[in-house]
Design a protein around this motif. Structure first.
Motif, PDB file in Angstrom:
ATOM      1  N   GLN A   8       0.820  -1.202   0.000  1.00 27.34           N
ATOM      2  CA  GLN A   8       0.000   0.000   0.000  1.00 27.34           C
ATOM      3  C   GLN A   8       0.859   1.260   0.000  1.00 27.34           C
ATOM      4  OE1 GLN A   8      -2.388  -0.589   3.479  1.00 27.34           O
ATOM      5  NE2 GLN A   8      -3.706  -2.125   2.533  1.00 27.34           N
ATOM      6  N   ALA A   9       1.988   1.220   0.707  1.00 29.40           N
ATOM      7  CA  ALA A   9       2.849   2.407   0.806  1.00 29.40           C
ATOM      8  C   ALA A   9       3.451   2.765  -0.540  1.00 29.40           C
ATOM      9  CB  ALA A   9       3.948   2.167   1.840  1.00 29.40           C
ATOM     10  N   TRP A  10       4.007   1.777  -1.264  1.00 28.87           N
ATOM     11  CA  TRP A  10       4.677   2.146  -2.508  1.00 28.87           C
ATOM     12  C   TRP A  10       3.667   2.430  -3.620  1.00 28.87           C
ATOM     13  CZ3 TRP A  10       4.757   0.315  -7.425  1.00 28.87           C
ATOM     14  CH2 TRP A  10       4.361  -1.003  -7.675  1.00 28.87           C
ATOM     15  N   LEU A  11       2.526   1.745  -3.608  1.00 31.25           N
ATOM     16  CA  LEU A  11       1.498   2.065  -4.599  1.00 31.25           C
ATOM     17  C   LEU A  11       0.907   3.451  -4.347  1.00 31.25           C
ATOM     18  CD1 LEU A  11      -0.356  -1.366  -4.906  1.00 31.25           C
ATOM     19  CD2 LEU A  11       1.069  -0.257  -6.637  1.00 31.25           C
ATOM     20  N   GLY A  12       0.732   3.788  -3.075  1.00 30.08           N
ATOM     21  CA  GLY A  12       0.274   5.132  -2.753  1.00 30.08           C
ATOM     22  C   GLY A  12       1.293   6.185  -3.146  1.00 30.08           C
ATOM     23  N   THR A  13       2.584   5.881  -2.943  1.00 26.78           N
ATOM     24  CA  THR A  13       3.641   6.809  -3.348  1.00 26.78           C
ATOM     25  C   THR A  13       3.643   7.009  -4.852  1.00 26.78           C
ATOM     26  OG1 THR A  13       4.994   6.082  -1.467  1.00 26.78           O
ATOM     27  CG2 THR A  13       6.118   7.241  -3.251  1.00 26.78           C
ATOM     28  N   LEU A  14       3.490   5.920  -5.600  1.00 23.29           N
ATOM     29  CA  LEU A  14       3.439   6.007  -7.064  1.00 23.29           C
ATOM     30  C   LEU A  14       2.271   6.855  -7.520  1.00 23.29           C
ATOM     31  CD1 LEU A  14       4.154   5.102  -9.966  1.00 23.29           C
ATOM     32  CD2 LEU A  14       2.835   3.026  -9.540  1.00 23.29           C
ATOM     33  N   ALA A  15       1.083   6.584  -6.986  1.00 26.10           N
ATOM     34  CA  ALA A  15      -0.104   7.330  -7.393  1.00 26.10           C
ATOM     35  C   ALA A  15       0.019   8.808  -7.037  1.00 26.10           C
ATOM     36  CB  ALA A  15      -1.341   6.726  -6.725  1.00 26.10           C
ATOM     37  N   ALA A  16       0.518   9.106  -5.832  1.00 27.96           N
ATOM     38  CA  ALA A  16       0.657  10.500  -5.418  1.00 27.96           C
ATOM     39  C   ALA A  16       1.648  11.246  -6.294  1.00 27.96           C
ATOM     40  CB  ALA A  16       1.094  10.558  -3.954  1.00 27.96           C
ATOM     41  N   ASN A  17       2.755  10.609  -6.659  1.00 23.24           N
ATOM     42  CA  ASN A  17       3.757  11.266  -7.500  1.00 23.24           C
ATOM     43  C   ASN A  17       3.221  11.549  -8.896  1.00 23.24           C
ATOM     44  OD1 ASN A  17       6.897  11.374  -6.496  1.00 23.24           O
ATOM     45  ND2 ASN A  17       5.678   9.943  -5.317  1.00 23.24           N
ATOM     46  N   VAL A  18       2.498  10.598  -9.458  1.00 22.26           N
ATOM     47  CA  VAL A  18       1.940  10.798 -10.800  1.00 22.26           C
ATOM     48  C   VAL A  18       0.929  11.939 -10.791  1.00 22.26           C
ATOM     49  CG1 VAL A  18       0.515   9.742 -12.596  1.00 22.26           C
ATOM     50  CG2 VAL A  18       2.362   8.426 -11.549  1.00 22.26           C
ATOM     51  N   VAL A  19       0.064  11.953  -9.784  1.00 23.51           N
ATOM     52  CA  VAL A  19      -0.958  13.003  -9.705  1.00 23.51           C
ATOM     53  C   VAL A  19      -0.313  14.376  -9.509  1.00 23.51           C
ATOM     54  CG1 VAL A  19      -2.874  13.889  -8.332  1.00 23.51           C
ATOM     55  CG2 VAL A  19      -2.776  11.457  -8.908  1.00 23.51           C
ATOM     56  N   VAL A  20       0.623  14.467  -8.564  1.00 25.13           N
ATOM     57  CA  VAL A  20       1.261  15.759  -8.293  1.00 25.13           C
ATOM     58  C   VAL A  20       2.057  16.244  -9.498  1.00 25.13           C
ATOM     59  CG1 VAL A  20       2.961  16.942  -6.844  1.00 25.13           C
ATOM     60  CG2 VAL A  20       1.322  15.378  -5.811  1.00 25.13           C
ATOM     61  N   ALA A  21       2.785  15.349 -10.163  1.00 22.97           N
ATOM     62  CA  ALA A  21       3.545  15.747 -11.349  1.00 22.97           C
ATOM     63  C   ALA A  21       2.610  16.223 -12.452  1.00 22.97           C
ATOM     64  CB  ALA A  21       4.392  14.573 -11.844  1.00 22.97           C
ATOM     65  N   GLY A  22       1.482  15.545 -12.649  1.00 20.81           N
ATOM     66  CA  GLY A  22       0.524  15.973 -13.670  1.00 20.81           C
ATOM     67  C   GLY A  22      -0.081  17.333 -13.363  1.00 20.81           C
ATOM     68  N   VAL A  23      -0.443  17.548 -12.099  1.00 25.52           N
ATOM     69  CA  VAL A  23      -1.024  18.839 -11.707  1.00 25.52           C
ATOM     70  C   VAL A  23       0.002  19.961 -11.881  1.00 25.52           C
ATOM     71  CG1 VAL A  23      -1.921  20.164  -9.752  1.00 25.52           C
ATOM     72  CG2 VAL A  23      -2.722  17.827 -10.151  1.00 25.52           C
ATOM     73  N   MET A  24       1.244  19.724 -11.472  1.00 22.70           N
ATOM     74  CA  MET A  24       2.279  20.743 -11.608  1.00 22.70           C
ATOM     75  C   MET A  24       2.548  21.060 -13.074  1.00 22.70           C
ATOM     76  SD  MET A  24       5.005  19.617  -8.641  1.00 22.70           S
ATOM     77  CE  MET A  24       6.174  20.880  -9.144  1.00 22.70           C
ATOM     78  N   MET A  25       2.554  20.029 -13.911  1.00 21.56           N
ATOM     79  CA  MET A  25       2.806  20.248 -15.329  1.00 21.56           C
ATOM     80  C   MET A  25       1.696  21.071 -15.969  1.00 21.56           C
ATOM     81  SD  MET A  25       3.811  17.331 -18.171  1.00 21.56           S
ATOM     82  CE  MET A  25       4.967  16.590 -17.015  1.00 21.56           C
ATOM     83  N   LEU A  26       0.443  20.755 -15.647  1.00 25.95           N
ATOM     84  CA  LEU A  26      -0.681  21.532 -16.184  1.00 25.95           C
ATOM     85  C   LEU A  26      -0.639  22.979 -15.695  1.00 25.95           C
ATOM     86  CD1 LEU A  26      -3.604  18.952 -15.853  1.00 25.95           C
ATOM     87  CD2 LEU A  26      -2.499  19.732 -17.963  1.00 25.95           C
ATOM     88  N   TRP A  27      -0.279  23.164 -14.435  1.00 23.66           N
ATOM     89  CA  TRP A  27      -0.218  24.525 -13.886  1.00 23.66           C
ATOM     90  C   TRP A  27       0.880  25.334 -14.562  1.00 23.66           C
ATOM     91  CZ3 TRP A  27       3.212  27.563 -11.033  1.00 23.66           C
ATOM     92  CH2 TRP A  27       2.651  28.697 -10.438  1.00 23.66           C
TER      93      TRP A  27
END
Length: 199
Positions: free
Chosen positions: A49-68
């Motif tokens: 759960q920890a590493w899958l959560g880390t993966l999902a959080a990184n992808v989401v944050v990177a996508g949001v930052m890129m769009l911004w």
């Protein structure tokens, strides 16, 4: 008249003796209980759960930052001067992947990611250093990705970063997940002591 008994063969006598030994129980002896691996399965679950959560959080944050960043091009100019941005988009980014031979490039990338993964695990008990390393990685990907897309080089960016990023970055995310799990194990040890939870 009593019929004569044929002598028992040595191998048959040995089998009978072993069978009697297996069936007879020594007084006071206790059978070993079956191994219960429920605790091991429960311990693995939080790591997954920890590493899958880390993966999902990184992808989401990177996508949001890129769009911004794409919606605020002035921020990119403040981070990277226009002359350096042009050189990065037109020369440096592609040359990074083709400057060295494939074997040398693979060794370079794997060495860097192995170092980052080792830092994530070694500093995981502190928590914040792992978050800092991940944020640095996300920021680099988001800034360069937004810059390449803004200059109509998005296909080149995704075509070069995805083949190595899918595997190597996953290794970093797994290490970061393990490190954050170590951090949480002493923050919230549950019924165990903090030393037992860390172990």
């Amino acid at each position: 008249r009593i019929p004569a008994c044929s002598p028992q063969r040595p191998e048959e006598a040995g089998r009978d003796q072993r069978r009697r030994h297996d069936t007879e129980q020594t007084p006071g002896a206790q059978q070993q209980p079956p191994i219960d691996d429920t605790g091991l399965r429960r311990a693995r679950r939080p790591v997954h759960q920890a590493w899958l959560g880390t993966l999902a959080a990184n992808v989401v944050v990177a996508g949001v930052m890129m769009l911004w960043l794409l919606q605020h091009p002035g921020v990119e100019s403040s981070l990277i001067p226009p002359s350096e941005a042009d050189r990065l988009v037109n020369v440096e980014f592609e040359r990074y992947y083709s400057e060295f031979a494939a074997s040398h490039f693979a060794a370079r990338v794997w060495t860097n990611n192995a170092w980052v993964a080792a830092l994530c695990i070694a500093l995981g008990v502190l928590g914040l250093p792992v978050v800092y390393l991940l944020l640095q990685n996300i920021l680099n990907v988001a800034v360069i990705g937004a810059l390449m897309i803004d200059h109509d080089r998005g296909s080149l960016f995704w075509g070069l970063i995805l083949p190595h990023g899918l595997l190597e970055l996953t290794c970093v995310f797994v290490a970061a997940g393990v490190g954050l799990r170590l951090f949480w194990s002493w923050v919230e040890p549950g019924p165990l002591t903090r030393a037992q939870s860390l172990a």
